[in-house]
Design a protein around this motif. Sequence first.
Motif, mmCIF file in Angstrom:
data_model
loop_
_atom_site.group_PDB
_atom_site.id
_atom_site.type_symbol
_atom_site.label_atom_id
_atom_site.label_comp_id
_atom_site.label_asym_id
_atom_site.label_seq_id
_atom_site.Cartn_x
_atom_site.Cartn_y
_atom_site.Cartn_z
ATOM 1 N N GLY A 286 -10.263 -6.072 2.644
ATOM 2 C CA GLY A 286 -9.472 -6.503 0.843
ATOM 3 C C GLY A 286 -8.716 -5.311 0.323
ATOM 4 O O GLY A 286 -8.782 -3.738 1.686
ATOM 5 N N ASP A 287 -7.449 -6.656 0.222
ATOM 6 C CA ASP A 287 -5.595 -5.748 -0.320
ATOM 7 C C ASP A 287 -5.934 -5.007 -1.739
ATOM 8 O O ASP A 287 -6.569 -6.099 -3.197
ATOM 9 C CB ASP A 287 -5.042 -6.577 -0.520
ATOM 10 C CG ASP A 287 -4.645 -6.517 0.818
ATOM 11 O OD1 ASP A 287 -5.146 -6.337 2.032
ATOM 12 O OD2 ASP A 287 -4.118 -7.796 1.146
ATOM 13 N N LEU A 288 -5.723 -3.924 -2.399
ATOM 14 C CA LEU A 288 -5.272 -3.395 -3.809
ATOM 15 C C LEU A 288 -3.739 -3.394 -3.630
ATOM 16 O O LEU A 288 -3.582 -2.939 -3.056
ATOM 17 C CB LEU A 288 -5.715 -2.386 -3.495
ATOM 18 C CG LEU A 288 -4.988 -0.435 -5.183
ATOM 19 C CD1 LEU A 288 -5.943 -1.727 -7.169
ATOM 20 C CD2 LEU A 288 -6.358 0.252 -4.633
ATOM 21 N N PRO B 274 -9.357 8.264 1.394
ATOM 22 C CA PRO B 274 -9.260 7.840 2.884
ATOM 23 C C PRO B 274 -9.863 6.679 3.349
ATOM 24 O O PRO B 274 -9.446 5.774 4.504
ATOM 25 C CB PRO B 274 -10.345 8.928 3.176
ATOM 26 C CG PRO B 274 -10.494 9.136 2.364
ATOM 27 C CD PRO B 274 -10.431 8.849 1.445
ATOM 28 N N ALA B 275 -10.402 5.317 2.051
ATOM 29 C CA ALA B 275 -10.975 4.201 2.492
ATOM 30 C C ALA B 275 -9.413 3.600 1.938
ATOM 31 O O ALA B 275 -9.419 1.971 2.656
ATOM 32 C CB ALA B 275 -12.373 4.309 1.607
ATOM 33 N N LEU B 276 -8.526 3.632 1.852
ATOM 34 C CA LEU B 276 -7.309 2.784 1.574
ATOM 35 C C LEU B 276 -5.862 3.368 2.767
ATOM 36 O O LEU B 276 -5.687 4.059 2.268
ATOM 37 C CB LEU B 276 -6.633 2.986 0.054
ATOM 38 C CG LEU B 276 -7.680 2.269 -0.964
ATOM 39 C CD1 LEU B 276 -6.937 2.227 -2.345
ATOM 40 C CD2 LEU B 276 -7.929 0.835 -0.710
ATOM 41 N N GLN B 277 -6.008 2.107 3.272
ATOM 42 C CA GLN B 277 -4.943 2.787 3.995
ATOM 43 C C GLN B 277 -3.442 1.632 3.387
ATOM 44 O O GLN B 277 -3.370 0.434 3.231
ATOM 45 C CB GLN B 277 -4.809 1.489 5.483
ATOM 46 C CG GLN B 277 -5.682 2.426 6.473
ATOM 47 C CD GLN B 277 -5.823 3.621 6.351
ATOM 48 O OE1 GLN B 277 -5.023 4.504 7.057
ATOM 49 N NE2 GLN B 277 -6.903 4.523 6.526
ATOM 50 N N GLU C 56 2.770 -1.038 -5.146
ATOM 51 C CA GLU C 56 2.508 -0.254 -3.518
ATOM 52 C C GLU C 56 1.298 -1.885 -3.334
ATOM 53 O O GLU C 56 0.233 -1.765 -4.574
ATOM 54 C CB GLU C 56 1.616 0.958 -3.679
ATOM 55 C CG GLU C 56 3.856 2.181 -3.793
ATOM 56 C CD GLU C 56 3.037 3.345 -3.853
ATOM 57 O OE1 GLU C 56 3.058 4.038 -2.229
ATOM 58 O OE2 GLU C 56 2.841 4.116 -4.648
ATOM 59 N N ALA C 57 0.761 -1.256 -2.180
ATOM 60 C CA ALA C 57 -0.466 -2.231 -1.981
ATOM 61 C C ALA C 57 -0.586 -0.997 -0.440
ATOM 62 O O ALA C 57 -0.372 -0.786 0.649
ATOM 63 C CB ALA C 57 -0.114 -4.099 -1.191
ATOM 64 N N TRP C 58 -2.883 -1.073 -0.635
ATOM 65 C CA TRP C 58 -3.111 -0.678 0.202
ATOM 66 C C TRP C 58 -4.612 -1.953 0.737
ATOM 67 O O TRP C 58 -4.575 -2.351 -0.511
ATOM 68 C CB TRP C 58 -4.032 0.637 -0.430
ATOM 69 C CG TRP C 58 -3.067 1.500 -1.062
ATOM 70 C CD1 TRP C 58 -2.882 2.273 -0.575
ATOM 71 C CD2 TRP C 58 -2.315 1.723 -1.975
ATOM 72 N NE1 TRP C 58 -1.530 3.410 -0.737
ATOM 73 C CE2 TRP C 58 -2.218 3.065 -2.038
ATOM 74 C CE3 TRP C 58 -2.685 0.703 -3.471
ATOM 75 C CZ2 TRP C 58 -1.564 3.238 -2.884
ATOM 76 C CZ3 TRP C 58 -2.035 1.097 -4.434
ATOM 77 C CH2 TRP C 58 -1.415 2.367 -4.522
ATOM 78 N N ARG C 59 -5.059 -1.480 1.843
ATOM 79 C CA ARG C 59 -6.259 -2.521 2.488
ATOM 80 C C ARG C 59 -6.831 -0.903 3.070
ATOM 81 O O ARG C 59 -7.160 0.031 3.233
ATOM 82 C CB ARG C 59 -5.269 -3.180 4.381
ATOM 83 C CG ARG C 59 -6.658 -4.068 4.678
ATOM 84 C CD ARG C 59 -5.594 -4.896 5.111
ATOM 85 N NE ARG C 59 -4.798 -5.866 4.509
ATOM 86 C CZ ARG C 59 -3.909 -6.614 4.856
ATOM 87 N NH1 ARG C 59 -4.016 -6.343 6.808
ATOM 88 N NH2 ARG C 59 -3.456 -7.104 4.273
ATOM 89 N N LYS C 60 -8.338 -2.358 2.526
ATOM 90 C CA LYS C 60 -9.805 -1.309 2.442
ATOM 91 C C LYS C 60 -9.971 -1.420 3.975
ATOM 92 O O LYS C 60 -10.083 -2.488 4.584
ATOM 93 C CB LYS C 60 -10.802 -2.080 1.643
ATOM 94 C CG LYS C 60 -12.238 -1.084 1.897
ATOM 95 C CD LYS C 60 -12.762 -1.624 1.023
ATOM 96 C CE LYS C 60 -13.987 -1.458 1.255
ATOM 97 N NZ LYS C 60 -15.700 -1.551 0.440
ATOM 98 N N PHE D 55 -14.396 -8.991 -3.335
ATOM 99 C CA PHE D 55 -13.131 -9.830 -3.272
ATOM 100 C C PHE D 55 -12.451 -9.015 -2.243
ATOM 101 O O PHE D 55 -12.214 -7.932 -2.186
ATOM 102 C CB PHE D 55 -12.107 -9.846 -4.539
ATOM 103 C CG PHE D 55 -13.242 -8.602 -6.510
ATOM 104 C CD1 PHE D 55 -12.976 -10.184 -6.895
ATOM 105 C CD2 PHE D 55 -14.053 -7.932 -6.778
ATOM 106 C CE1 PHE D 55 -13.932 -10.730 -7.652
ATOM 107 C CE2 PHE D 55 -15.349 -8.356 -7.419
ATOM 108 C CZ PHE D 55 -13.979 -9.802 -8.389
ATOM 109 N N ASP D 56 -11.476 -10.043 -1.704
ATOM 110 C CA ASP D 56 -10.281 -9.714 -0.972
ATOM 111 C C ASP D 56 -8.830 -9.424 -1.524
ATOM 112 O O ASP D 56 -8.002 -8.615 -0.819
ATOM 113 C CB ASP D 56 -10.350 -10.702 0.156
ATOM 114 C CG ASP D 56 -10.245 -12.253 -0.588
ATOM 115 O OD1 ASP D 56 -9.746 -12.524 -1.646
ATOM 116 O OD2 ASP D 56 -9.393 -12.880 0.338
ATOM 117 N N LEU D 57 -8.786 -8.868 -3.052
ATOM 118 C CA LEU D 57 -7.295 -8.751 -3.333
ATOM 119 C C LEU D 57 -8.295 -8.158 -4.989
ATOM 120 O O LEU D 57 -8.622 -8.728 -5.897
ATOM 121 C CB LEU D 57 -6.638 -9.589 -3.756
ATOM 122 C CG LEU D 57 -5.655 -9.424 -4.363
ATOM 123 C CD1 LEU D 57 -4.569 -8.629 -4.239
ATOM 124 C CD2 LEU D 57 -5.058 -11.266 -5.284
#
Length: 193
Positions: A142-144, A171-174, A189-193, A110-112
């Motif tokens: 992808g985004d969480l 550390p996998a999520l920025q 909040e959102a994080w990007r892989k 998934f990208d989200l």
Amino acid sequence: MTEAEQLPGSFFEDLYRRDNDPWNFATDPYEQHRYDVTITQLPRAAYARAFEPACSIGALTERLAARCESLVATDAAPTAVAEARRRCQRFRHVDISCGAVPSVWPAGRFDLIVLSELGYYFTPPALERLRDKVIDSLEPGGDLLAVHWRGTSTDHKLSGDEVHRILGDSPALQPLPAQSHVEDAFRLEAWRK
């Protein structure tokens, strides 16, 4: 995962059988505001393939559908899934099925992934495993996006703030600070892989 680590699906099914919208997701002004903020804060205008676990009656699913080419949604309560399918029946690109994460998880990447009002039903170790499952399922880049109520409830194992601390502790999520939104009532909040 044991019932001690997360609330069982039967807990939610019992709620939905007594009231098809036990949290008033479809009508409550707070919920409508939270959905508006969630859609506004999505990091991208469009997504190829998204996943929304614990979709409940599909009130947010319906809004996410407009931003996704393909949307997979699940919920542990069959009664909620039936209502979500009814609500989203006009969207051919939305697939809603019954199952509790992480034991039931859709195949593919998934990208989200959107975790809305879900994380506090897990213990910290169980939420860490869920977070790792999310990371494994996200495409690179992808985004969480997570949004959780900041209040307290006897059925919650964590606060919304604790959920976000655990989700962001990888550390996998920025973090994507531009997508952060905090109110007294909820945190997004959102994080990007």
